[in-house]
Design an enzyme around this catalytic site. Structure first.
Site, PDB file in Angstrom:
ATOM      1  N   SER A  71       0.852  -1.202   0.000  1.00  0.00           N
ATOM      2  CA  SER A  71       0.000   0.000   0.000  1.00  0.00           C
ATOM      3  C   SER A  71       0.882   1.245   0.000  1.00  0.00           C
ATOM      4  O   SER A  71       2.064   1.185   0.361  1.00  0.00           O
ATOM      5  CB  SER A  71      -0.855  -0.032   1.272  1.00  0.00           C
ATOM      6  OG  SER A  71      -1.304   1.247   1.616  1.00  0.00           O
ATOM      7  N   TYR A  80      -2.412  -0.301  10.043  1.00  0.00           N
ATOM      8  CA  TYR A  80      -2.377  -0.671   8.623  1.00  0.00           C
ATOM      9  C   TYR A  80      -1.041  -0.272   7.995  1.00  0.00           C
ATOM     10  O   TYR A  80      -0.452  -1.025   7.222  1.00  0.00           O
ATOM     11  CB  TYR A  80      -3.545   0.019   7.927  1.00  0.00           C
ATOM     12  CG  TYR A  80      -3.772  -0.379   6.481  1.00  0.00           C
ATOM     13  CD1 TYR A  80      -4.271  -1.638   6.161  1.00  0.00           C
ATOM     14  CD2 TYR A  80      -3.504   0.513   5.439  1.00  0.00           C
ATOM     15  CE1 TYR A  80      -4.505  -1.991   4.839  1.00  0.00           C
ATOM     16  CE2 TYR A  80      -3.736   0.166   4.118  1.00  0.00           C
ATOM     17  CZ  TYR A  80      -4.233  -1.096   3.819  1.00  0.00           C
ATOM     18  OH  TYR A  80      -4.451  -1.438   2.509  1.00  0.00           O
TER      19      TYR A  80
HETATM   20  N1  LIG Z   1      -8.897  -0.492  -1.646  1.00  0.00           N
HETATM   21  C1  LIG Z   1      -7.816   0.260  -1.613  1.00  0.00           C
HETATM   22  O1  LIG Z   1      -7.845   1.482  -1.825  1.00  0.00           O
HETATM   23  C2  LIG Z   1      -6.493  -0.390  -1.334  1.00  0.00           C
HETATM   24  C3  LIG Z   1      -5.334   0.388  -1.440  1.00  0.00           C
HETATM   25  C4  LIG Z   1      -4.102  -0.217  -1.181  1.00  0.00           C
HETATM   26  C5  LIG Z   1      -4.043  -1.556  -0.850  1.00  0.00           C
HETATM   27  N2  LIG Z   1      -5.186  -2.274  -0.742  1.00  0.00           N
HETATM   28  C6  LIG Z   1      -5.051  -3.693  -0.385  1.00  0.00           C
HETATM   29  O2  LIG Z   1      -5.503  -4.473  -1.472  1.00  0.00           O
HETATM   30  C7  LIG Z   1      -6.030  -5.705  -0.986  1.00  0.00           C
HETATM   31  C8  LIG Z   1      -7.463  -5.881  -1.489  1.00  0.00           C
HETATM   32  O3  LIG Z   1      -8.224  -4.767  -1.050  1.00  0.00           O
HETATM   33  P1  LIG Z   1      -9.761  -4.557  -1.447  1.00  0.00           P
HETATM   34  O4  LIG Z   1     -10.049  -3.114  -1.343  1.00  0.00           O
HETATM   35  O5  LIG Z   1     -10.058  -5.296  -2.700  1.00  0.00           O
HETATM   36  O6  LIG Z   1     -10.450  -5.257  -0.190  1.00  0.00           O
HETATM   37  P2  LIG Z   1     -11.818  -6.057  -0.089  1.00  0.00           P
HETATM   38  O7  LIG Z   1     -12.767  -5.684  -1.148  1.00  0.00           O
HETATM   39  O8  LIG Z   1     -12.241  -5.944   1.344  1.00  0.00           O
HETATM   40  O9  LIG Z   1     -11.345  -7.555  -0.361  1.00  0.00           O
HETATM   41  C9  LIG Z   1     -10.569  -8.251   0.549  1.00  0.00           C
HETATM   42  C10 LIG Z   1     -10.927  -9.723   0.412  1.00  0.00           C
HETATM   43  O10 LIG Z   1     -10.148 -10.451   1.340  1.00  0.00           O
HETATM   44  C11 LIG Z   1     -10.934 -11.515   1.842  1.00  0.00           C
HETATM   45  N3  LIG Z   1     -10.491 -11.824   3.185  1.00  0.00           N
HETATM   46  C12 LIG Z   1     -10.464 -11.020   4.275  1.00  0.00           C
HETATM   47  N4  LIG Z   1     -10.016 -11.692   5.333  1.00  0.00           N
HETATM   48  C13 LIG Z   1      -9.739 -12.951   4.898  1.00  0.00           C
HETATM   49  C14 LIG Z   1      -9.248 -14.105   5.531  1.00  0.00           C
HETATM   50  N5  LIG Z   1      -8.931 -14.120   6.839  1.00  0.00           N
HETATM   51  N6  LIG Z   1      -9.080 -15.218   4.798  1.00  0.00           N
HETATM   52  C15 LIG Z   1      -9.397 -15.223   3.477  1.00  0.00           C
HETATM   53  N7  LIG Z   1      -9.867 -14.165   2.826  1.00  0.00           N
HETATM   54  C16 LIG Z   1     -10.037 -13.032   3.543  1.00  0.00           C
HETATM   55  C17 LIG Z   1     -12.374 -11.020   1.835  1.00  0.00           C
HETATM   56  O11 LIG Z   1     -13.272 -12.063   1.483  1.00  0.00           O
HETATM   57  P3  LIG Z   1     -14.093 -12.868   2.616  1.00  0.00           P
HETATM   58  O12 LIG Z   1     -14.795 -11.848   3.450  1.00  0.00           O
HETATM   59  O13 LIG Z   1     -14.978 -13.750   1.805  1.00  0.00           O
HETATM   60  O14 LIG Z   1     -13.075 -13.638   3.379  1.00  0.00           O
HETATM   61  C18 LIG Z   1     -12.377  -9.993   0.706  1.00  0.00           C
HETATM   62  O15 LIG Z   1     -12.985 -10.520  -0.468  1.00  0.00           O
HETATM   63  C19 LIG Z   1      -5.906  -5.645   0.531  1.00  0.00           C
HETATM   64  O16 LIG Z   1      -4.679  -6.206   0.920  1.00  0.00           O
HETATM   65  C20 LIG Z   1      -5.876  -4.155   0.808  1.00  0.00           C
HETATM   66  O17 LIG Z   1      -5.247  -3.857   2.027  1.00  0.00           O
HETATM   67  C21 LIG Z   1      -6.416  -1.730  -0.978  1.00  0.00           C
END
Ligand SMILES: NC(=O)c1ccc[n+]([C@@H]2O[C@H](COP(=O)([O-])OP(=O)(O)OC[C@H]3O[C@@H](n4cnc5c(N)ncnc54)[C@H](OP(=O)(O)O)[C@@H]3O)[C@@H](O)[C@H]2O)c1
Length: 291
Positions: free
Chosen positions: A171, A184
Site C-alpha cells: 500500500s 495498517y
Molecule cells: N482499496 C484500496 O484502496 C487499497 C489500497 C491499497 C491496498 N489495498 C489492499 O488491497 C487488498 C485488497 O483490497 P480490497 O479493497 O479489494 O479489499 P476487499 O474488497 O475488502 O477484499 C478483501 C478480500 O479479502 C478476503 N479476506 C479477508 N479476510 C480474509 C481471511 N482471513 N481469509 C481469506 N480471505 C479473507 C475477503 O473475502 P471474505 O470476506 O470472503 O473472506 C475480501 O474478499 C488488501 O490487501 C488491501 O489492504 C487496498
C-alpha cells in the site's frame, strides 16, 4: 455468452494455476478476471464461499476458468487442505496473489494530529494512547500473517518448477505512513519488507524461477474507504479525499483495472529478471513532494 473485452496487451498464462486470496474483493476480482482472460485457471479464495463462487461463475460464463474456494488465510490447516485439493484437481500452483488484507476501525486514531485539548472528550475519536491492541493485532495478522502463511503453503508447490511467481499487495502507507491508520501502515510496511525478504530467500537455493514482488496500490474508492474519502450524502470529496487528489499528479482515484497491467507483467515472463520490487500504482502520489 458474453465474450471477454480484449485486454490492451497480450500475456499468455494459458493453463497456469493461479491462486488469488481475497480474490472476490474489489481489487482481487479485477485481477481474477484478467488472469482468466490470459488463460489461467483461477482459484478464488475467501472465507465467504458464495461470494467467491458468484465471481467464478461470472468468469466461467465469459469463457474463462475459475472456481471459488472457502479458506481462511490465517488457518494453516485449511490452507494445506486447499492447496492439496487444488494440486490434485487442477495441478500445482504456479501463481499466487496474496490479495486478502485490509484495515480495522480499532487500529485507527480519530484525528490526524494528537491534540491534548480534545483527547478523551469524544469516545468516537480514539487517541493514540487509547488504541486497542486487538485492532492492531487483527490488522497485522490479516495483512502480514495472511500473506506469509499462503506463501509458505503455495510456494512449496512451486519448488523446482519454472515460471512461478508471487505478487503481494502492499500500500501507499508502506512507503510513508498515512495519518490515522497506524496499524495498517505498519502492517503494509511489513508486507513490503517480507516481499523483499522472500524474493531473496527463494532466488537461488530453492528454485531460480520463483519470483516474489508486490504492488502498492494508491487510492481506490472501495467499500472500506468510500466514506472516508467522499461524503455519504452528497458524494463530494471529504477533506481527506481532497488532500489525496491534490497530492496525486494524475488527479483522480484509481480503478481496480488500473492494477491489472502491472500485476500481469509481474506474473509473466516479461518481468523474468525482476524480483523483490514493490511497484507503486498510484497516479504519481508517491513521487510527488507536494510542491
Ligand atoms: N482499496 C484500496 O484502496 C487499497 C489500497 C491499497 C491496498 N489495498 C489492499 O488491497 C487488498 C485488497 O483490497 P480490497 O479493497 O479489494 O479489499 P476487499 O474488497 O475488502 O477484499 C478483501 C478480500 O479479502 C478476503 N479476506 C479477508 N479476510 C480474509 C481471511 N482471513 N481469509 C481469506 N480471505 C479473507 C475477503 O473475502 P471474505 O470476506 O470472503 O473472506 C475480501 O474478499 C488488501 O490487501 C488491501 O489492504 C487496498
Amino acid at each position: 455468452m458474453t465474450a471477454f473485452a480484449a485486454l490492451p496487451f497480450d500475456i499468455d498464462l494459458k493453463n497456469k494455476v493461479a491462486v488469488v486470496t481475497g480474490g472476490a474483493g474489489v481489487l482481487g476480482a479485477a485481477m481474477c478476471r484478467a488472469l482468466a482472460q490470459c488463460g489461467a485457471k483461477v482459484v478464488i479464495i475467501g472465507r465467504d464461499l458464495a461470494k467467491a463462487e458468484r465471481l467464478a461463475e461470472s468468469i466461467n460464463e465469459t469463457g474463462g476458468f475459475a472456481q471459488g474456494m472457502s479458506c481462511d488465510v490465517l488457518n494453516r490447516e485449511a490452507l494445506e487442505n486447499a492447496a492439496a485439493h487444488i494440486a490434485s484437481t487442477l495441478g500445482p500452483c504456479d501463481i499466487l496473489i496474496n490479495g486478502a488484507g485490509g484495515n480495522h476501525p480499532k487500529g485507527i486514531t480519530g484525528q490526524e494530529y494528537f491534540d491534548a485539548e480534545t483527547t478523551g472528550k469524544d469516545p468516537a475519536q480514539t487517541s493514540f494512547f487509547d488504541l486497542d491492541m486487538e485492532g492492531f493485532k487483527f490488522v497485522f495478522d490479516l495483512n502480514l500473517m495472511g500473506t506469509l502463511l499462503p506463501s509458505q503453503v503455495f510456494a512449496k508447490q512451486m519448488l523446482g518448477r519454472t515460471g512461478c511467481s508471487i505478487v503481494n499487495i502492499s500500500s501507499m502507507s508502506a512507503f510513508r505512513p498515512l495519518t490515522k491508520v497506524a496499524a495498517y501502515s505498519g502492517a503494509k510496511a511489513a508486507v513490503s519488507n517480507f516481499t523483499q525478504w522472500l524474493a531473496v530467500h527463494l532466488a537461488q537455493e530453492c528454485s531460480p524461477e520463483i519470483r516474489v514482488n508486490a504492488i502498492a496500490p494508491g487510492f481506490f474508492l472501495t467499500e472500506q474507504n468510500r466514506f472516508l474519502l467522499t461524503d455519504k450524502e452528497t458524494g463530494a470529496l471529504t477533506a481527506r479525499g481532497n488532500k489525496i487528489i491534490e497530492h496525486s499528479p494524475m488527479a483522480r482515484f484509481g480503478t481496480p483495472e488500473d492494477l491489472v497491467g502491472a500485476t500481469l507483467w509481474l506474473l509473466s515472463p516479461a518481468s523474468k529478471f525482476v524480483t523483490g520490487i514493490v511497484v507503486p500504482i498510484d497516479g504519481g502520489f508517491s513521487a510527488y513532494s507536494g510542491v
